[in-house]
Write an enzyme that holds these catalytic residues in place. Structure first.
Site, PDB file in Angstrom:
ATOM      1  N   GLU A 255      -1.062  -1.304  -4.925  1.00 23.05           N
ATOM      2  CA  GLU A 255      -2.299  -0.566  -5.178  1.00 23.05           C
ATOM      3  C   GLU A 255      -2.089   0.383  -6.352  1.00 23.05           C
ATOM      4  O   GLU A 255      -1.114   1.129  -6.396  1.00 23.05           O
ATOM      5  CB  GLU A 255      -2.723   0.227  -3.939  1.00 23.05           C
ATOM      6  CG  GLU A 255      -4.037   0.954  -4.155  1.00 23.05           C
ATOM      7  CD  GLU A 255      -4.516   1.640  -2.897  1.00 23.05           C
ATOM      8  OE1 GLU A 255      -5.194   0.997  -2.092  1.00 23.05           O
ATOM      9  OE2 GLU A 255      -4.188   2.825  -2.736  1.00 23.05           O
TER      10      GLU A 255
ATOM     11  N   ASP B 238      -2.772   1.281   6.868  1.00 24.88           N
ATOM     12  CA  ASP B 238      -1.890   0.996   5.726  1.00 24.88           C
ATOM     13  C   ASP B 238      -1.441  -0.469   5.744  1.00 24.88           C
ATOM     14  O   ASP B 238      -1.305  -1.102   4.700  1.00 24.88           O
ATOM     15  CB  ASP B 238      -0.653   1.903   5.754  1.00 24.88           C
ATOM     16  CG  ASP B 238      -1.016   3.356   5.927  1.00 24.88           C
ATOM     17  OD1 ASP B 238      -1.274   4.030   4.922  1.00 24.88           O
ATOM     18  OD2 ASP B 238      -1.060   3.803   7.092  1.00 24.88           O
TER      19      ASP B 238
ATOM     20  N   ASP C  85       0.883  -1.164   0.000  1.00 20.85           N
ATOM     21  CA  ASP C  85       0.000   0.000   0.000  1.00 20.85           C
ATOM     22  C   ASP C  85       0.921   1.214   0.000  1.00 20.85           C
ATOM     23  O   ASP C  85       1.435   1.611   1.049  1.00 20.85           O
ATOM     24  CB  ASP C  85      -0.898  -0.008   1.240  1.00 20.85           C
ATOM     25  CG  ASP C  85      -1.852   1.180   1.257  1.00 20.85           C
ATOM     26  OD1 ASP C  85      -2.379   1.544   0.191  1.00 20.85           O
ATOM     27  OD2 ASP C  85      -2.069   1.745   2.353  1.00 20.85           O
TER      28      ASP C  85
END
EC number: 3.1.21.10
Length: 179
Positions: A68, A141, A7
């Site tokens: 991501e 996160d 992330d």
């Protein structure tokens, strides 16, 4: 399949490693966050993220990396930092010859919660249930990185098989047309 989920972020880059296969329970391997001070120069921050990711790759030996996909936000500065961090993750994986997959936030949310519009708490709750953890990974996160890895384990394998089948079909068609 063992997947490192990333992330991306400049201040907090979530990392999580999950092992599993489609249709089977996923298992937590490791989870954490690579942090950089907000007042450090951008180059130093990116080097710190690269070093952190290289250490994670060395210690967890994933088969693939799921990052991501960066999407447009109103805050250009945030988007740039996220994109730069994502690029470092892609570079680290590519340097090792590891396959990299980019997953959108809505794709990840749908994979772990069943809804592409789930909020962060719902994602964290489902990650906790899926991996049978005692507590929700913190900060968000870290939970998001695990969600990325779970998404790739469950969906990435299918995507890879579909791509392989499509390539085989195209090769077979090309072979028939040459005769």
């Amino acid at each position: 399949m063992r997947v490192l989920g990333v992330d991306p972020g400049l201040t907090r880059c979530g990392v999580g490693v999950v092992e599993g296969r489609p249709g089977s329970p996923a298992r937590l391997v490791a989870v954490g966050v690579i942090r950089t001070p907000a007042d450090d120069e951008i180059g130093a921050r990116l080097v710190a993220i690269e070093r952190g990711l290289e250490k994670w790759l060395d210690e967890t030996a994933p088969d693939a990396v799921a990052v991501e996909r960066v999407f447009a936000q109103h805050n250009v500065r945030t988007v740039m930092g996220t994109a730069q961090s994502a690029a470092v993750a892609i570079l680290c994986a590519a340097r090792r010859g590891l396959p990299v997959a980019l997953h959108t936030p809505s794709e990840v949310k749908a994979a772990v919660t069943g809804s592409g519009t789930a909020d962060k708490k719902q994602v964290g709750t489902m990650v906790t249930r899926i991996l049978r953890l005692d507590a929700m990974p913190k900060p968000a996160d870290a939970a998001d990185a695990l969600a990325l890895a779970i998404c790739h384990v469950w969906r990435g394998g299918m995507q890879n098989r579909l791509a392989t089948a499509a390539t085989a079909a195209a090769t077979a068609r090309a072979g028939r047309s040459l005769r």
